[in-house]
Design an enzyme around this catalytic site. Structure first.
Site, PDB file in Angstrom:
ATOM      1  CD  GLU A  27      -2.796   0.993   2.348  1.00 44.17           C
ATOM      2  OE1 GLU A  27      -3.660   2.161   2.579  1.00 44.17           O
ATOM      3  OE2 GLU A  27      -2.765  -0.023   3.317  1.00 44.17           O
ATOM      4  CG  ASN A  72      -7.819   2.517   5.758  1.00 42.29           C
ATOM      5  OD1 ASN A  72      -8.443   1.548   5.236  1.00 42.29           O
ATOM      6  ND2 ASN A  72      -7.534   2.537   6.828  1.00 42.29           N
ATOM      7  CG  ASN A 172      -9.318  -1.351   1.801  1.00 40.99           C
ATOM      8  OD1 ASN A 172      -8.918  -2.198   1.971  1.00 40.99           O
ATOM      9  ND2 ASN A 172      -9.601  -0.550   2.869  1.00 40.99           N
ATOM     10  CD  GLU A 173     -10.315  -2.260   6.305  1.00 45.98           C
ATOM     11  OE1 GLU A 173     -10.125  -1.005   7.043  1.00 45.98           O
ATOM     12  OE2 GLU A 173      -9.171  -3.139   6.642  1.00 45.98           O
ATOM     13  CE1 TYR A 244      -3.363  -6.142   9.326  1.00 47.94           C
ATOM     14  CE2 TYR A 244      -5.464  -5.197   9.137  1.00 47.94           C
ATOM     15  CZ  TYR A 244      -4.282  -5.462   8.360  1.00 47.94           C
ATOM     16  OH  TYR A 244      -4.044  -4.938   7.152  1.00 47.94           O
ATOM     17  CD  GLU A 292      -5.944  -4.700   4.583  1.00 51.21           C
ATOM     18  OE1 GLU A 292      -5.886  -4.426   5.576  1.00 51.21           O
ATOM     19  OE2 GLU A 292      -6.490  -3.773   3.764  1.00 51.21           O
ATOM     20  CD  GLN A 349       0.703  -2.376   3.474  1.00 53.72           C
ATOM     21  OE1 GLN A 349       1.482  -1.765   2.893  1.00 53.72           O
ATOM     22  NE2 GLN A 349      -0.537  -1.667   4.041  1.00 53.72           N
TER      23      GLN A 349
END
Length: 502
Positions: A27, A72, A172-173, A244, A292, A349
């Protein structure tokens, strides 16, 4: 000494493994790009500014697909800013990470880097501030050979051949209030359906990933998945999962059980997807993209002190420990166990930002502790996952309930004639005796037993001491006929590689 037992049969195949299960993520965040994969003027950089030392480590991991450019970041990203002559590209303020984006590295540059890395690109689309027009223009720019406005623009930018990107993330999200362009499930599901329809009109072979919940703790989970898929089930091919894992309380038994929650998350999403499939009486199966996942908690306080509006600030630079490597190993085993439905996954990442690879600006690159379980799974976990029956002692945990001391899975690569057993011993103090009944493998021989362990579970690899936590080979596994026996050290990641014979 505690003991656990496994049963494996050559003919009891759970699933083939999609190589994209071992994907990762870059990212435009922190030093992932600027100071990570790219650093013009570095002694190891090539003519385009990409660091050869970083590229060598990425190739070592054999990453088949990389998600790009966010995250994001993508929800307010104008893809046109990152193409064309670099001197003409605008600087933008990235609202997601409060940084300055110079757009020096853009789509075509990243595509060249990915090709050098041997990786496919999973392109994420901005469905926060943009929609159908920007998406269809981008896919034309990337994938059409020529003879149209956007494909000819790409050719004029020095990229005559189309990129042929096959995997596209529809935002994304989008369930996250922190997201620029946050939407309700109905708003997003409708938009995803229409964007997906446009992309499939361009090329029906494209694979599309709809946004699932940002994590399993969202209040809207799993209703978000059900509502979104109600709109776009017949259009998309995957729905995403993000998770996460953290250890703020320094509670190691609970931390080591985080993959139990990962397993529950996956099972709930599978159940929700299949509920929508049944309700729609569909013949299609939507699979899962866990695009992710990682350990992330070490850098949270440090990130609050980083001044805003700089290029490539040091954000999310977790320094990983032996404990973290064990959790990553357990998560990899969980992903392999769900290989029938989790067909893609991205360790988030790849470089500097919550990453297995770290760099120093102007200095070296090195492997973090989590590099090794990912390396082993990527190298030895391809082929087919075998149905692995496990009987293990457990410990009781306040958050996860019963947690087995043994986390394990087996894979077979028939072409190479190799059987791999991945195993984590969660016991803090004792060896775990692993006994196995392995059927259908005449002439089975031990090739090697790789162990990642350290007497200090807080040990980490740093610029000064990059080899503090490294794998070792032990003579700890025996095979007699169809019986296997191995000793797994406490708090260890293990890979038992066996030659299968005829």
């Amino acid at each position: 000494m505690l003991s656990a037992r496994i049963m494996i049969d050559r003919d009891f195949v759970l699933s083939t493994v999609d190589d994209r299960l071992f994907g990762s993520f870059i990212e435009h965040l922190g030093r992932a790009v600027y100071g990570g994969i790219y650093e013009r003027g570095h002694p190891a950089s090539d003519g385009d500014g990409f660091r050869a030392d970083v590229l060598e480590l990425v190739r070592e991991l054999a990453v088949p697909i990389v998600r790009y450019p966010g995250g994001n970041y993508v929800s307010a990203f104008n893809w046109e800013d990152g193409v064309g002559p670099t001197g003409d590209r605008p600087r933008r303020l990235d609202l997601a990470w409060r940084s300055v984006e110079p757009n020096t590295v853009g789509l075509n540059e990243f595509a060249r880097w990915a090709k050098m890395a041997g990786s496919e690109v999973m392109v994420a689309l901005n469905l926060g501030t943009r929609g159908i027009d920007a998406a269809r223009n981008l896919v034309e720019y990337c994938n059409h050979p020529g003879g149209s406005r956007w494909s000819d623009l790409r050719r004029s930018h020095g990229t005559p051949e189309p990129h042929g990107f096959k995997v596209w993330c529809l935002g994304n999200e989008m369930d996250g209030p922190w997201q620029v362009g946050y939407k309700t499930a109905d708003e997003y599901g409708r938009l995803a359906s229409e964007v997906g329809k446009a992309l499939k009109l361009f090329d029906p072979t494209l694979q599309l990933v709809a946004c699932g919940s940002s994590n399993s703790e969202m209040q809207s989970f799993p209703q978000w998945e059900a509502t979104v898929l109600d709109h776009c089930y017949e259009t998309v091919d995957f729905i995403s999962l993000h998770s996460y894992f953290k250890n703020f309380e320094d509670d190691l038994p609970t931390f080591l059980g985080e993959s139990v929650e990962m397993d529950r998350f996956i099972r709930t999403v599978i159940g929700t997807v299949d509920y929508v499939k049944a309700r729609k009486r569909s013949r299609r199966t939507v699979n899962l993209s866990f695009d992710e996942w990682n350990v992330w908690f070490h850098s949270r306080q440090a990130d609050e002190k980083v001044p805003p509006w700089t290029i490539g600030p040091p954000l999310l630079e977790d320094v990983y420990t032996m404990e973290d490597a064990l959790v990553v190993g357990c998560c990899l085993i969980t992903l392999l166990r769900h290989a029938p439905r989790v067909r893609m996954a991205c360790l988030a990442q790849l470089v500097n930002v919550i990453a297995p690879i770290m760099t120093e600006t102007g200095g070296p690159a090195w492997r973090q502790t989590i590099f090794y379980p990912f390396l082993h799974a990527s190298r030895y976990g391809r082929g087919e996952v075998l149905e692995t029956m496990v009987r293990s002692p457990v410990y009781q945990n306040r958050k996860h309930g019963e947690v087995p001391y043994l986390e394990t899975i087996a894979t077979i690569n028939r072409e190479a004639g190799e059987l791999s057993i991945f195993a984590v011993n969660r016991n803090l103090q004792e060896d775990l005796l692993l006994e196995g009944a392995v059927a259908g493998f005449p002439g089975l021989e031990v090739m090697e037993h790789i162990v990642l362990a350290h007497r200090d579970n807080k040990a980490s690899n740093t610029r000064a001491k990059p080899d503090t936590v490294v794998p070792a080979r032990r003579n700890a596994t025996r095979v007699e006929g169809s019986t296997l026996q191995s000793r797994l050290p406490p708090l260890s990641w293990n890979v038992i590689r066996l030659k299968t014979g005829a």
